[in-house]
Structures are given as structure tokens and as C-alpha cells.
Design an enzyme around this catalytic site. Sequence first.
Site, short mmCIF file in Angstrom:
data_model
loop_
_atom_site.label_atom_id
_atom_site.label_comp_id
_atom_site.label_asym_id
_atom_site.label_seq_id
_atom_site.Cartn_x
_atom_site.Cartn_y
_atom_site.Cartn_z
N CYS A 113 -21.66 -8.05 -48.13
CA CYS A 113 -21.42 -7.71 -49.42
C CYS A 113 -23.01 -7.80 -50.35
CB CYS A 113 -20.65 -8.56 -50.27
SG CYS A 113 -19.01 -8.36 -49.52
N HIS A 250 -21.75 -8.29 -57.93
CA HIS A 250 -20.98 -8.03 -57.03
C HIS A 250 -19.63 -7.94 -57.25
CE1 HIS A 250 -19.07 -7.08 -53.17
NE2 HIS A 250 -18.67 -8.66 -52.88
N ASN A 280 -13.10 -4.47 -54.09
CA ASN A 280 -14.26 -5.06 -53.49
C ASN A 280 -14.70 -3.82 -52.39
OD1 ASN A 280 -16.40 -6.38 -51.85
ND2 ASN A 280 -15.40 -8.45 -51.79
O1 UT7 Z 1 -16.82 -10.11 -51.18
C1 UT7 Z 1 -17.15 -11.43 -50.51
C2 UT7 Z 1 -16.75 -12.30 -51.36
N1 UT7 Z 1 -15.20 -12.26 -51.15
C3 UT7 Z 1 -14.85 -13.02 -52.27
O2 UT7 Z 1 -15.50 -13.13 -53.19
C4 UT7 Z 1 -13.45 -13.42 -52.34
C5 UT7 Z 1 -13.06 -14.82 -52.75
N2 UT7 Z 1 -11.80 -15.45 -53.11
C6 UT7 Z 1 -11.03 -14.80 -53.79
O3 UT7 Z 1 -10.85 -13.76 -54.33
C7 UT7 Z 1 -9.44 -15.53 -53.68
O4 UT7 Z 1 -9.75 -16.78 -53.08
C8 UT7 Z 1 -8.38 -14.64 -53.39
C9 UT7 Z 1 -8.21 -13.63 -54.28
C10 UT7 Z 1 -8.69 -14.36 -51.99
C11 UT7 Z 1 -7.10 -15.60 -53.44
O5 UT7 Z 1 -7.04 -16.29 -54.77
P1 UT7 Z 1 -6.63 -17.92 -54.87
O6 UT7 Z 1 -6.28 -17.97 -56.05
O7 UT7 Z 1 -7.95 -18.46 -53.98
O8 UT7 Z 1 -5.17 -17.81 -53.95
P2 UT7 Z 1 -5.04 -18.83 -52.74
O9 UT7 Z 1 -5.76 -18.48 -51.57
O10 UT7 Z 1 -4.97 -20.21 -52.95
O11 UT7 Z 1 -3.36 -18.14 -52.47
C12 UT7 Z 1 -2.27 -18.48 -53.15
C13 UT7 Z 1 -0.98 -18.15 -52.75
C14 UT7 Z 1 -0.71 -18.44 -51.13
O12 UT7 Z 1 0.54 -19.08 -51.17
P3 UT7 Z 1 1.03 -20.43 -50.96
O13 UT7 Z 1 0.18 -21.03 -49.52
O14 UT7 Z 1 0.33 -21.17 -51.94
O15 UT7 Z 1 2.37 -20.34 -50.89
C15 UT7 Z 1 -1.09 -17.23 -50.53
O16 UT7 Z 1 -0.23 -17.02 -49.21
O17 UT7 Z 1 -0.73 -16.73 -52.64
C16 UT7 Z 1 -0.51 -16.26 -51.39
N3 UT7 Z 1 -0.94 -14.94 -51.24
C17 UT7 Z 1 -0.44 -13.64 -51.74
N4 UT7 Z 1 0.67 -13.69 -52.72
C18 UT7 Z 1 0.99 -12.37 -53.02
C19 UT7 Z 1 -2.21 -14.50 -50.57
N5 UT7 Z 1 -2.40 -13.13 -50.57
C20 UT7 Z 1 -1.22 -12.65 -51.36
C21 UT7 Z 1 -0.94 -11.31 -51.91
N6 UT7 Z 1 0.10 -11.19 -52.47
N7 UT7 Z 1 -1.54 -10.28 -51.56
#
Ligand code: UT7
Length: 323
Positions: A113, A250, A280
Amino acid sequence: MLRSVVRGVGAALPRRIMRNTDFEGIMETSDEWIAQRTGIRQRHIADDTETTASLGEAACRAALANAGLVPGDIDLVLLATSTPNNTFPATAVEIQERLGIRHGFAFDMQAVCSGFVYAVTTADLYLRGGQARRALVIGAETFSRILDWEDRSTCVLFGDGAGAIVLEAAEGQGTISDRGVLAASLRSDGSHKDKLYVDGGPSTTQTVGHLRMQGREVFKHAVGMITDVVEATFAQAQITAADLDWFVPHQANKRIIDASAKKLGIADEKVVITVDLHGNTSAASVPLALSVAVADGRIKQGDLVLLEAMGGGFTWGAVLIRW
Ligand code: UT7
């Protein structure tokens, strides 16, 4: 002293748009979850006829038209990508060939990225060092080809596209008022490899592999890394956030962008956001955002513009440009 001045910018996106609601029928997710957590509303997905090279070529043609130049004016083609058409030759050479350029040199750069920020910094050194006079610096990706379409925690986040700028060596005064690339800071730290990587490659599995990410872990590091490298760039140029006209980060997650801007003291109205439109797109995200903000008249000649990115590796970096 020589400066690398932006002469033009262009972009290209696949024809097909995939909206958040399009995921709802095929996996356990919702428009609400995706939009709230990331700010993404839609992304473009390449079809079989669209590749990193074809999107990159189209972005270059748009950037050349914007600059009022022709392919023959270019002697360096530098492509930032993690999704090349082939393992080798470099996709930059394929783009060079598609543009009909038979002089100068072309190569790919791989910093995921952060690729476009790395590539602008690298092209700037070649131009100021006299190795080239005009460069096409491209970020082009087809991340849809390396996504695990059964992993809802990653496949909803990424999209395909390409953006390019033309940089030209031109005399400046050596002051902050000069047009061109004014300062840059690059960083990497391979100890974070397992937080964001692709689980395949020629020398290991002989497959292309799929993107794997511990999203929460990446998120945890992102804001601190971004703000550190931006502050290092401000210090190099002896400016503060108040001097900036535009912040073009980004485009991975709107929450990361908002938190970074807030910590840096950059006003909301100076932040360019396109993650809602493109998702992204890795190395393409910054030049895609630039092309939107130039086309709609926000970024104008003379504006002070800060680019930053952070991604797999981890790699991260920032570049300050007077447009
Ligand atoms: O370009 C390189 C850099 N990459 C990034 O910058 C990505 C950085 N990370 C993020 O943007 C965020 O961490 C995410 C968008 C990937 C995730 O958001 P979050 O607020 O950190 O969510 P989380 O990982 O804490 O997940 C929360 C819940 C989980 O369920 P449980 O374990 O709390 O029951 C996931 O299983 O959301 C669930 N989940 C989803 N639910 C609905 C994960 N993906 C999805 C989805 N739809 N697509």
C-alpha cells in the site's frame, strides 16, 4: 537546484462497480457493517479483460493528456504494484511497451500500500540525479485477484484501479516555495510481516496466494506509524500542519484517516477521502485520490499537498509536494 514537478495526473477504474449490498447475498455481512467500520460504500472490480497493465496504461494516457505530453516525452516508467501481470518481466516494462516508448527505462516497485509513496520518492531521486527527465509514476493494482472471496474480513475491503502522475525535472530555488517534491520519509519493519501478507509466491508455494490480514492488529499500529512519518516529513520541510493545503492519505479505512488527521492537527476540510468510492486499492489509492481532487478543482497549482501511506511489510511513508 532541480525539483521533480508534477505536470499531470490521471486515473483508470474497472468498468464493474461492486456495492456493499452486492456482498449481502453471498456472505454474512451488511452494507451497514462495512460502511460503519471502514467508510467503504463501493469498489471497482476488474473483469477478465482488465489487468494491472491495462489499467496502468489507461491511467498513464490520462496523465499524459492532462500534462499536454506524449509517450515519447517520458524516459522513466515506474510502477508501484503488488499484483503484476506476470512474476516477470516487470509490468512497468509492459506498460512502457503498450505506450510505445522504446527509450529510457522502466521497473516495478513493491511496497504494497505504500508503493506509490515509495515510487514518487524514488522517481524524485532519479530526476534530481539526472538519470531521467520525465517520469510516469504509477500505482496500479488488481487486488481482487489475490483476495480470498470466502473471507468476509478481507474481501469486502479491497478494490482495483490505477492512478498515475507525470513528474518532470525543473529548476527550483531550493526553498519551500518551489513547485515539486519537497520532502519525503520512508520506513519499513519486517517484524510485522504476519499481520498483513499474501500466503503464496514463486519461491515458496509456486502459487500466487491469497491476502491474509489481522485487521485489528494493522489498525492498532496504523495511526502511530502514519503520524510519526508525517511529523518527520514536516520537520524535514520545517513546516507545520497549518501550512498544508491538502492531506491525501492512503485510503484503507476512514476511521484510520480521521484519527490520523486529528492527531496531526489537520482540519477535516483539508482531507481528501475517496475510500467510499474505491475501497482500498493498495498502491493505486493515493494517485486515485489525487486524480479526483485535481479533477474537481480542489488541488490547484501552488498548493502544498501531503501524501502518506502504510501497509504490508509493514512499510510506511510520506511525501510533501508543492503542486
Ligand atoms: O492497506 C493496508 C492497511 N490495512 C488496513 O488499514 C486495515 C486495518 N484494519 C481495519 O480497517 C479494521 O480492523 C477492519 C475494517 C478490518 C475491521 O474492523 P474492526 O473494527 O477492527 O473489527 P474487528 O476485526 O474487531 O471485527 C469485529 C467483528 C468480528 O466479530 P466478533 O469476533 O466480534 O464476533 C468479525 O468476525 O466483525 C466481524 N466481521 C464482520 N462482520 C460483518 C469481520 N468482517 C465482517 C464483515 N461483515 N465483512
